[in-house]
Motif scaffolding. Structure first.
Motif, PDB file in Angstrom:
ATOM      1  N   LYS A 149       0.828  -1.213   0.000  1.00  0.00           N
ATOM      2  CA  LYS A 149       0.000   0.000   0.000  1.00  0.00           C
ATOM      3  C   LYS A 149       0.859   1.259   0.000  1.00  0.00           C
ATOM      4  O   LYS A 149       0.521   2.256  -0.641  1.00  0.00           O
ATOM      5  CB  LYS A 149      -0.975  -0.015   1.175  1.00  0.00           C
ATOM      6  N   GLN A 171      -8.174   6.414  -2.126  1.00  0.00           N
ATOM      7  CA  GLN A 171      -8.896   5.179  -1.803  1.00  0.00           C
ATOM      8  C   GLN A 171      -9.037   4.289  -3.033  1.00  0.00           C
ATOM      9  O   GLN A 171      -8.750   3.087  -2.988  1.00  0.00           O
ATOM     10  CB  GLN A 171     -10.285   5.503  -1.255  1.00  0.00           C
ATOM     11  N   ASN A 172      -9.476   4.859  -4.149  1.00  0.00           N
ATOM     12  CA  ASN A 172      -9.715   4.076  -5.361  1.00  0.00           C
ATOM     13  C   ASN A 172      -8.441   3.433  -5.893  1.00  0.00           C
ATOM     14  O   ASN A 172      -8.458   2.305  -6.389  1.00  0.00           O
ATOM     15  CB  ASN A 172     -10.346   4.955  -6.449  1.00  0.00           C
ATOM     16  N   VAL A 174      -5.202   3.093  -4.150  1.00  0.00           N
ATOM     17  CA  VAL A 174      -4.417   2.287  -3.212  1.00  0.00           C
ATOM     18  C   VAL A 174      -5.196   1.063  -2.725  1.00  0.00           C
ATOM     19  O   VAL A 174      -4.643  -0.027  -2.604  1.00  0.00           O
ATOM     20  CB  VAL A 174      -3.955   3.134  -2.015  1.00  0.00           C
ATOM     21  N   TRP A 175      -6.489   1.261  -2.474  1.00  0.00           N
ATOM     22  CA  TRP A 175      -7.321   0.136  -2.020  1.00  0.00           C
ATOM     23  C   TRP A 175      -8.027  -0.546  -3.194  1.00  0.00           C
ATOM     24  O   TRP A 175      -8.856  -1.413  -2.997  1.00  0.00           O
ATOM     25  CB  TRP A 175      -8.323   0.608  -0.979  1.00  0.00           C
ATOM     26  N   GLU A 176      -7.683  -0.117  -4.406  1.00  0.00           N
ATOM     27  CA  GLU A 176      -8.123  -0.751  -5.653  1.00  0.00           C
ATOM     28  C   GLU A 176      -9.639  -0.944  -5.703  1.00  0.00           C
ATOM     29  O   GLU A 176     -10.159  -1.996  -6.055  1.00  0.00           O
ATOM     30  CB  GLU A 176      -7.402  -2.081  -5.834  1.00  0.00           C
ATOM     31  N   SER A 178     -11.829  -0.862  -3.233  1.00  0.00           N
ATOM     32  CA  SER A 178     -12.463  -1.268  -1.975  1.00  0.00           C
ATOM     33  C   SER A 178     -12.591  -0.062  -1.046  1.00  0.00           C
ATOM     34  O   SER A 178     -11.877   0.938  -1.189  1.00  0.00           O
ATOM     35  CB  SER A 178     -11.641  -2.361  -1.286  1.00  0.00           C
ATOM     36  N   ALA A 180     -12.114   2.271   2.126  1.00  0.00           N
ATOM     37  CA  ALA A 180     -11.102   2.546   3.147  1.00  0.00           C
ATOM     38  C   ALA A 180     -11.584   3.735   3.969  1.00  0.00           C
ATOM     39  O   ALA A 180     -12.003   4.750   3.407  1.00  0.00           O
ATOM     40  CB  ALA A 180      -9.750   2.852   2.513  1.00  0.00           C
ATOM     41  N   SER A 184      -7.945   5.065   7.994  1.00  0.00           N
ATOM     42  CA  SER A 184      -7.016   4.148   7.322  1.00  0.00           C
ATOM     43  C   SER A 184      -6.110   4.904   6.361  1.00  0.00           C
ATOM     44  O   SER A 184      -4.904   4.630   6.269  1.00  0.00           O
ATOM     45  CB  SER A 184      -7.790   3.069   6.563  1.00  0.00           C
ATOM     46  N   ILE A 185      -6.702   5.862   5.638  1.00  0.00           N
ATOM     47  CA  ILE A 185      -5.910   6.684   4.712  1.00  0.00           C
ATOM     48  C   ILE A 185      -4.904   7.528   5.480  1.00  0.00           C
ATOM     49  O   ILE A 185      -3.729   7.605   5.115  1.00  0.00           O
ATOM     50  CB  ILE A 185      -6.836   7.580   3.859  1.00  0.00           C
TER      51      ILE A 185
END
Length: 214
Positions: A149, A171-172, A174-176, A178, A180, A184-185
């Motif tokens: 990540k 989010q789009n 790094v978390w592909e 999903s 977040a 978390s970010i």
């Protein structure tokens, strides 16, 4: 140099892979569009995409690539001769279109011309850089290996340096896709800031972050 190959014809896939490996390239080859789609952020210097493949077509993958990588070369290989398909490919940012059937030598020439990058180091100041190939940040001579990540976030920042990145964009990417949480970010940002000795990453209040370089 790492290349992602998407070709659902198993024999052609194996032939292209073998020939390009002989040239010294590292190839990750996929037969399924969904598998390729889920792995496009793995640090590739070049993409070779068929269009008509199972589950996720090459055009959709091309659009996804161009959301984050403006300059990474994409070569489309397809049996389609429809003008609209070819036009779409160029409209969404492919660098070249090779119609099947073709000689493998033709593809080799296009890869050599379009995809050869000078090195895998991305400098963000005179003494610091990101090693794109090994996922290592070198900050004034000190090396630090990044987690997946952290690497994805670093890729995003260096692709969009000096541009404001929203929480949603982070989010789009790094978390592909999903979910977040904001915490978390922020936690990921704190970890990367620690690696970078709290340099470069600035907070844009209520919006996101910006990676500032000169």
């Amino acid at each position: 140099m790492n290349i992602l190959l998407l070709e659902d014809n198993k024999k052609l896939n194996q032939t292209i892979t073998k020939r390009l490996k002989l040239k010294g390239y590292k190839i990750d080859a996929y037969l399924d569009g969904n598998e390729a789609y889920n792995n496009i952020t793995e640090g590739y210097s070049c993409f070779i995409l068929d269009i008509n493949v199972p589950n996720v077509d090459g055009i959709k993958i091309l659009k996804k690539i161009r959301e984050f990588y403006e300059e990474v070369p994409v070569i489309i290989i397809s049996a389609s001769t429809e003008l609209e398909v070819i036009k779409q490919s160029y409209d969404f940012g492919c660098n070249d279109y090779l119609k099947k059937p073709f000689f493998i030598d033709e593809l080799e020439i296009k890869v050599e011309k379009l995809c050869k990058i000078k090195n895998d180091f991305i400098f963000f100041d005179d003494n610091s850089y990101f090693d794109y190939k090994s996922s290592i940040v070198v900050l004034e001579g000190v090396e630090q290996r990044l987690t997946k990540k952290e690497r994805l976030l670093m890729n995003l920042f260096l692709t969009k340096r000096n541009q404001v990145l929203s929480y949603d964009t982070i989010q789009n990417y790094v978390w592909e896709g999903s979910f977040a949480s904001l915490e978390s970010i922020r936690s990921l940002i704190r970890r990367l800031r620690k690696v970078l000795s709290n340099k470069y990453i600035e907070t844009v209040v209520d919006t996101g972050y910006i990676f500032k370089t000169t």
